[in-house]
Motif scaffolding. Structure first.
Motif, PDB file in Angstrom:
ATOM      1  N   PHE A  72      29.571  24.905  43.089  1.00 17.77           N
ATOM      2  CA  PHE A  72      28.474  25.270  43.442  1.00 17.77           C
ATOM      3  C   PHE A  72      28.248  24.892  44.628  1.00 17.77           C
ATOM      4  CE2 PHE A  72      24.493  23.618  45.641  1.00 17.77           C
ATOM      5  CZ  PHE A  72      23.439  24.958  45.520  1.00 17.77           C
ATOM      6  N   GLU A  73      29.500  24.270  45.629  1.00 16.70           N
ATOM      7  CA  GLU A  73      29.960  24.861  46.792  1.00 16.70           C
ATOM      8  C   GLU A  73      30.867  26.063  46.915  1.00 16.70           C
ATOM      9  OE1 GLU A  73      31.185  20.801  48.302  1.00 16.70           O
ATOM     10  OE2 GLU A  73      29.226  19.774  47.581  1.00 16.70           O
TER      11      GLU A  73
ATOM     12  N   THR B  99      28.282  29.439  46.933  1.00 20.68           N
ATOM     13  CA  THR B  99      27.533  28.886  48.384  1.00 20.68           C
ATOM     14  C   THR B  99      28.607  29.284  49.205  1.00 20.68           C
ATOM     15  OG1 THR B  99      27.179  26.711  48.449  1.00 20.68           O
ATOM     16  CG2 THR B  99      25.647  27.819  46.542  1.00 20.68           C
ATOM     17  N   ARG B 100      29.976  28.893  49.258  1.00 18.44           N
ATOM     18  CA  ARG B 100      30.699  28.360  50.834  1.00 18.44           C
ATOM     19  C   ARG B 100      30.894  30.035  50.522  1.00 18.44           C
ATOM     20  NH1 ARG B 100      33.120  24.425  50.191  1.00 18.44           N
ATOM     21  NH2 ARG B 100      34.456  25.517  48.633  1.00 18.44           N
TER      22      ARG B 100
ATOM     23  N   LEU C 161      28.737  32.615  49.798  1.00 18.35           N
ATOM     24  CA  LEU C 161      28.110  33.565  50.174  1.00 18.35           C
ATOM     25  C   LEU C 161      27.940  33.982  51.257  1.00 18.35           C
ATOM     26  CD1 LEU C 161      25.217  32.935  46.843  1.00 18.35           C
ATOM     27  CD2 LEU C 161      26.702  35.126  47.977  1.00 18.35           C
ATOM     28  N   ALA C 162      28.197  32.105  51.613  1.00 27.43           N
ATOM     29  CA  ALA C 162      27.831  32.132  53.369  1.00 27.43           C
ATOM     30  C   ALA C 162      29.070  32.548  54.651  1.00 27.43           C
ATOM     31  CB  ALA C 162      27.785  30.412  53.531  1.00 27.43           C
TER      32      ALA C 162
ATOM     33  N   VAL D   6      30.020  24.489  53.482  1.00 26.81           N
ATOM     34  CA  VAL D   6      28.872  24.488  52.958  1.00 26.81           C
ATOM     35  C   VAL D   6      28.929  22.887  52.406  1.00 26.81           C
ATOM     36  CG1 VAL D   6      27.340  24.811  50.814  1.00 26.81           C
ATOM     37  CG2 VAL D   6      28.284  27.062  53.054  1.00 26.81           C
TER      38      VAL D   6
ATOM     39  N   LEU E 215      17.802  28.136  50.263  1.00 22.52           N
ATOM     40  CA  LEU E 215      17.871  29.186  49.745  1.00 22.52           C
ATOM     41  C   LEU E 215      17.958  28.035  48.336  1.00 22.52           C
ATOM     42  CD1 LEU E 215      21.996  30.625  49.823  1.00 22.52           C
ATOM     43  CD2 LEU E 215      18.666  31.656  49.993  1.00 22.52           C
TER      44      LEU E 215
ATOM     45  N   TRP F  45      18.173  27.050  44.136  1.00 21.51           N
ATOM     46  CA  TRP F  45      19.472  28.036  42.710  1.00 21.51           C
ATOM     47  C   TRP F  45      18.080  27.133  41.825  1.00 21.51           C
ATOM     48  CZ3 TRP F  45      21.993  23.983  41.001  1.00 21.51           C
ATOM     49  CH2 TRP F  45      22.031  23.041  41.865  1.00 21.51           C
TER      50      TRP F  45
ATOM     51  N   LEU G 205      19.799  32.510  42.360  1.00 22.94           N
ATOM     52  CA  LEU G 205      20.215  31.405  43.505  1.00 22.94           C
ATOM     53  C   LEU G 205      19.063  32.623  44.651  1.00 22.94           C
ATOM     54  CD1 LEU G 205      21.279  29.443  45.716  1.00 22.94           C
ATOM     55  CD2 LEU G 205      23.046  31.874  46.188  1.00 22.94           C
TER      56      LEU G 205
ATOM     57  N   ASP H 285      16.029  33.150  47.659  1.00 21.19           N
ATOM     58  CA  ASP H 285      15.366  32.122  48.864  1.00 21.19           C
ATOM     59  C   ASP H 285      14.024  32.102  48.565  1.00 21.19           C
ATOM     60  OD1 ASP H 285      14.403  32.286  51.891  1.00 21.19           O
ATOM     61  OD2 ASP H 285      15.090  34.342  52.742  1.00 21.19           O
TER      62      ASP H 285
END
Length: 167
Positions: free
Chosen positions: A26-27, A30-31, A33-34, A39, A90, A92, A146, A148
């Motif tokens: 998961f990290e 999301t990392r 995506l960032a 993250v 976000l 998820w 995921l 908003d």
């Protein structure tokens, strides 16, 4: 908040035991995506917040219209406000068991803070929000959705059939 933190620690342990490597994956997602920025879970007042909730939605139940930004304005979130950016929350979920019918995530074409948000006294009017255009999502078990959820109003429709919804 102390009870919430204990429940979060127990939840993290259950997820790590039943789905080894889940939080690392998961990290990583999301990392990426960032833009490869760090993250991590929020830590505030000596408490580490768990980034997940195991949610069981029995047949016949639904999750009513809500928006993550609404909760950011409640007392329970005060402790977190200096540690996160409330403009981009976000949400998820990973379906672990999908129902036979229903249980869809419904995301309405209406953002928190918009002048169009129908009010009912000091609260938003969920029944009026349900009249806005909606996108229905029904991801299969094992996928990750995921979105908003902090900004867009959404709900989960009533679970139908003989199988509960687990995310």
């Amino acid at each position: 908040l102390e009870a919430y933190a204990r429940l979060g620690d127990a939840t993290r342990e259950i997820i790590e035991r039943t789905m080894p490597g889940f939080f690392e994956r998961f990290e990583a997602v999301t990392r990426e995506l960032a833009g490869n920025r760090p993250v991590e879970c929020v830590t505030a007042a000596g408490r580490s917040y768990c980034p997940a909730t195991v949610r069981h939605l029995p047949v016949g139940c639904e999750i009513p219209v809500h928006c993550g930004r609404f909760f950011m304005e409640t007392a329970g979130y005060r402790e977190l406000m200096g540690h996160l950016d409330p403009s981009s929350q976000l949400s998820w979920f990973v379906p672990m068991q999908v129902p036979e019918e229903g249980g869809e995530l419904l995301v309405y074409d209406l953002q928190w803070g918009s002048a169009e948000v129908p009010q009912r006294g000091p609260m938003y009017d969920p029944m009026a929000i349900e009249q806005f255009p909606v996108v229905e999502m029904f991801p299969p078990a094992g996928s990750m959705l995921l979105f908003d959820g902090g900004r867009w109003f959404h709900k989960v429709s009533a679970v139908q059939g003989d199988r509960d919804r687990w995310t």
